[in-house]
Structure formats: structure tokens, C-alpha cells
Design an enzyme around this catalytic site. Structure first.
Site, short mmCIF file in Angstrom:
data_model
loop_
_atom_site.label_atom_id
_atom_site.label_comp_id
_atom_site.label_asym_id
_atom_site.label_seq_id
_atom_site.Cartn_x
_atom_site.Cartn_y
_atom_site.Cartn_z
N TRP A 51 0.66 -1.54 -0.26
CA TRP A 51 0.07 0.16 0.10
C TRP A 51 0.73 1.05 -0.34
O TRP A 51 1.80 1.52 1.23
CB TRP A 51 -0.95 0.23 1.48
CG TRP A 51 -1.94 1.27 1.18
CD1 TRP A 51 -2.30 1.59 0.51
CD2 TRP A 51 -1.63 2.41 2.60
NE1 TRP A 51 -3.28 2.56 1.11
CE2 TRP A 51 -2.63 2.84 2.16
CE3 TRP A 51 -1.34 2.24 3.87
CZ2 TRP A 51 -2.99 3.83 3.33
CZ3 TRP A 51 -1.98 2.59 4.90
CH2 TRP A 51 -2.90 3.25 4.58
N ASP A 72 -2.32 -5.73 9.04
CA ASP A 72 -2.49 -4.47 8.19
C ASP A 72 -4.32 -5.23 8.44
O ASP A 72 -4.69 -5.96 7.49
CB ASP A 72 -2.02 -3.85 7.99
CG ASP A 72 -3.29 -2.16 7.47
OD1 ASP A 72 -3.52 -2.81 7.81
OD2 ASP A 72 -2.33 -1.86 6.85
N LYS A 108 -13.94 0.19 6.01
CA LYS A 108 -14.81 -0.28 5.21
C LYS A 108 -15.77 -0.59 5.28
O LYS A 108 -17.01 -0.12 5.33
CB LYS A 108 -13.43 -1.01 4.49
CG LYS A 108 -12.54 0.12 3.44
CD LYS A 108 -11.51 0.47 3.86
CE LYS A 108 -10.93 1.27 2.91
NZ LYS A 108 -9.46 2.02 3.36
C1 LMR Z 1 -6.49 3.05 -0.50
O1 LMR Z 1 -5.92 2.05 -0.47
O2 LMR Z 1 -6.81 3.66 -1.87
C2 LMR Z 1 -7.43 3.11 0.90
O3 LMR Z 1 -7.31 2.25 1.41
C3 LMR Z 1 -7.74 4.91 1.01
C4 LMR Z 1 -6.37 5.52 2.11
O4 LMR Z 1 -6.55 6.19 2.56
O5 LMR Z 1 -5.07 5.09 0.42
#
Ligand code: LMR
Length: 397
Positions: A130, A211, A246
Site C-alpha cells: 500500500w 494490517d 470500509k
Molecule cells: C486505499 O488504498 O485507497 C485506501 O486504503 C484509502 C487510503 O487511505 O489510501
């Protein structure tokens, strides 16, 4: 004074989301940020959240500070949801849980806690990760690295290389894992693979940090917690960040939790104190509104049951969209293998689209996909899914 301060490069996800909203075209599709939209393209206010808010509005609540660690009922319900109602680690008082400011706040507090406890430890996360994970942990002073995770040729998990890499880490290394619905790939280990990873982490004296931002969006509330509960069953000490953004559609309320599983109740007590010390020096105490609503939905048996139904509805709609994309692309581009749209799980699909395809989708069709090729599947609905597949077909040519 601040002449030397560089501009902010911007967040890749929020930036593209803004670009989408500024795009004047009528026909456009937002597959950027991880927000669940219903089939009408709206971010739902869950019925159970509305009912909880109505119940709360009936009485006036003075707005005193919450305790540093958060609301007691909230923290108890977080533990029940993450570990299961009667898990021994919960019953034995071996889990230190705080109410956190969203899942990101939980990662931050966990990162600071770990850096205080193990100043020399470094952190490894999946490749790809992420976008925000590296920044959060570097911001805590923890050097970050990657372990192999995703194989772009198979569009699936590169499990052998992942295990080999984690096996080679020095003791007390921190291993960041997505408990379910991996962001950005939608590729998760199987339960058997999780068991192997848990054994490897136990043997290597590693510190797992799960996570879990999408509990309920993969296979089910309990199913999605498999890895966390298996790690607890195996006697590991570890951290879990969870989020209600979410599954309760409460994004802006910033409701999450951080739980640290410890060897004894006495240790958990000390760890809770250290988490509180981080919170106190960071934002003092958590905000209350979203937390009170969350605690109400999770504590009231009727609301809880109905909420499970609402989560299932969101999960099933994502599944339907995945199947729709798969079958529509099979018709439109028969020589393109679209099986990853149905094999990957959760909110995101990692399309594997080239930079050129991503640019064409954005420029020629107003279809916004992240530069990594990640799409947020709930941005699709029964009115735009054909348009999306037409745009993909045209852009792949
Ligand atoms: C995403 O990955 O789009 C979500 O987790 C929102 C974010 O905060 O990035």
C-alpha cells in the site's frame, strides 16, 4: 524561515481521486481510492449506523475526554471482532487494545511503540505495498524494506520467494502483513500458506504486524481473520491494526483499533501503558462520535446481526462486479486472460495493465486507474461496468 521547505509531492491515491473529480467529462469512472460505492455509485450510510445514531441522538452526551486508550466497550468489541468472542488470548487478558484514529493511526502508534521497544528493528513489507506503508513506518524512524509477494507473470502469490525472504530475516525484524484482501493486489495466502508463514515467523523470532483494513470484504468476518487468529493460536506475540472505515462505511470518522497480543496479562498491561504513552504525546485521546456509533453497532445484538448482513451485501456486490468484468472481457477481448479479476479477492484488483493502457483509459475514456494498475472494484456498478470493459477492450488493442 521556510524557504528551504520542499513542496509535498502529493499522495498518489488522493491525488488521482482529486483529478477524477476535476475531470469535466460526463462519462467517467473512478477506480482510484479504496471507497465502497453501492450500485447507485453512492457511499452508503449503513442502515445500522443510522439506527445507532438515532438511538444516540435521543440522549444528550457530555463531551468529556475519552480515556487515552479509548472507550472501554469499543475496545472490547474490537477484540471480539478481531480474535473471536471467546479466543483464549482475549479471555486470558493477553491483548492490549486501544481505540485508534483509523487504521492508519493504529499503524502509526504501533510503529512508534515498536521503535521504542526495539530501536534497532527494521521492517519488511510486501512488494508491492500500500502506497502509505513505507511513509508511515519511516515516519516512526523504522527503516523499511520489501519481501517478494506478487508474481506479475502469474498475477498470483510468489509464495516460495516470499517465505524464503522472510525466513532469512534477522530475529526481531518486523514483518508487515495484510491479514486479508491484500492492498493493492487482491492476492492473499491460503490458510495452509498462512500456517507456514506463522511457523517461519515463530522459528525466526520475528514480530508480525497485521494490517486488517478490509475484514469482511474477502470471504467473511471470521474467515478474513484467519491469519490473525492462527497466529494467536500458535502462541505468537504480534500486532494487529484494524479499521472500520470500509466495513462500517465510516471513513471520515477515523475508527480503528490497535491490538498487541502478549505472552501474559501482566505484559499486556505494561504494553497498554506504552501504547497510551504514544497516544498521549501524539493526539492525547481519541475522538468520540464515530467510536460511540461503532461500539453501539457492535454491542447491540440486533444491530450486530443486521450489520453482518450489510457487510455481506457489500462483499457480494464486489464479487458480482468481478464476475461481470471477467465475463464481459472474455466476450470483448477473447485472447486476454481476465481470470485474475475473479481470482483476486476484496476491494482491489491488480490489473497488470501497462502504463500505456492506464494512460489511454484515463485520457481517452475518463477511466481512472492507479498508476500501479490497481483498481478499486466497488467503483464499478451495473451502469458503468460495460463502459469500463469497452474502454479496457479499446485500450488493450
Ligand atoms: C486505499 O488504498 O485507497 C485506501 O486504503 C484509502 C487510503 O487511505 O489510501
Amino acid at each position: 524561515m521556510f524557504e528551504h521547505v520542499p513542496g509535498y509531492a502529493g499522495d498518489p491515491i488522493f491525488h488521482l481521486n482529486e483529478m477524477f473529480h476535476k475531470d469535466p467529462r460526463q462519462q467517467k469512472v473512478n477506480l482510484t481510492i479504496g471507497l465502497y460505492y453501492d450500485d447507485d455509485g453512492q457511499i452508503p450510510v449503513l442502515n445500522t449506523v443510522q439506527r445507532a445514531e438515532q438511538q444516540l441522538a435521543a440522549s444528550t452526551r457530555p463531551r468529556a475526554y475519552l480515556p487515552i486508550e479509548g472507550d472501554h466497550a469499543y475496545r472490547q468489541r474490537v477484540q471480539a471482532m478481531v480474535f473471536g468472542e471467546n479466543h483464549p488470548v482475549v479471555k486470558q487478558g493477553r491483548v492490549a487494545t486501544i481505540q485508534s484514529v483509523g487504521g492508519t493511526g493504529a499503524l502509526k502508534v504501533g510503529g512508534e511503540f515498536l521503535h521504542d521497544a526495539y530501536p534497532d528493528s527494521q521492517l519488511w513489507m510486501s512488494d508491492p505495498a500500500w502506497e502509505n506503508h513505507h511513509d508511515i513506518f519511516r515516519g516512526c524512524g523504522i527503516p523499511t524494506h520489501s519481501y517478494p509477494y506478487y508474481d506479475p507473470t502469474t498475477r498470483a502469490l510468489d509464495f516460495n520467494r516470499m517465505v524464503a525472504s522472510i525466513r532469512s530475516l534477522p530475529p526481531k525484524s518486523i514483518v508487515l502483513l495484510h491479514a486479508c484482501c491484500h492492498n493493492p493486489t487482491g492476492v492473499d495466502p491460503t490458510p495452509e500458506q498462512w500456517q507456514t508463514l506463522i511457523t517461519v515467523m515463530k522459528e525466526g523470532d520475528l514480530i508480525p504486524f497485521f494490517d486488517m483494513a478490509y475484514q469482511g470484504f474477502g470471504s467473511g468476518m471470521d474467515e478474513d481473520a484467519f491469519a490473525v487468529r492462527a497466529a494467536a493460536d500458535a502462541g505468537l506475540s504480534f500486532l494487529v491494526a484494524n479499521s472500520f472505515s470500509k466495513n462500517l462505511s465510516l471513513y471520515s470518522e477515523r475508527c480503528g483499533g490497535l491490538s498487541v497480543v502478549c505472552a501474559t496479562a501482566e505484559e499486556a498491561d505494561r504494553v497498554l501503558g506504552q501504547l497510551m504513552a504514544v497516544v498521549r504525546r501524539t493526539y492525547s485521546t481519541p475522538p468520540s462520535h464515530g467510536g460511540v456509533v461503532t461500539a453501539r453497532v457492535l454491542s447491540d445484538p440486533d444491530l450486530y446481526r443486521d450489520w453482518q448482513g450489510e457487510v455481506a451485501e457489500m462483499r457480494n456486490r464486489i464479487l458480482q462486479m468481478r464476475e461481470r468484468v471477467h465475463s464481459l472481457l472474455a466476450q470483448r477481448v477473447p485472447d486476454y486472460d481476465a481470470s485474475h479479476f475473479v481470482n483476486q479477492v476484496g476491494m482491489f484488483s491488480y490489473t497488470g495493465f501497462s502504463t500505456q493502457v492506464i494512460q489511454r483509459l484515463r485520457n481517452d475514456h475518463g477511466v481512472y486507474v492507479l498508476d500501479s494498475g490497481r483498481i478499486s472494484v466497488p467503483g464499478l456498478n451495473s451502469r458503468n461496468v460495460e463502459y469500463f470493459c469497452d474502454a479496457v477492450a479499446a485500450s488493450l488493442r
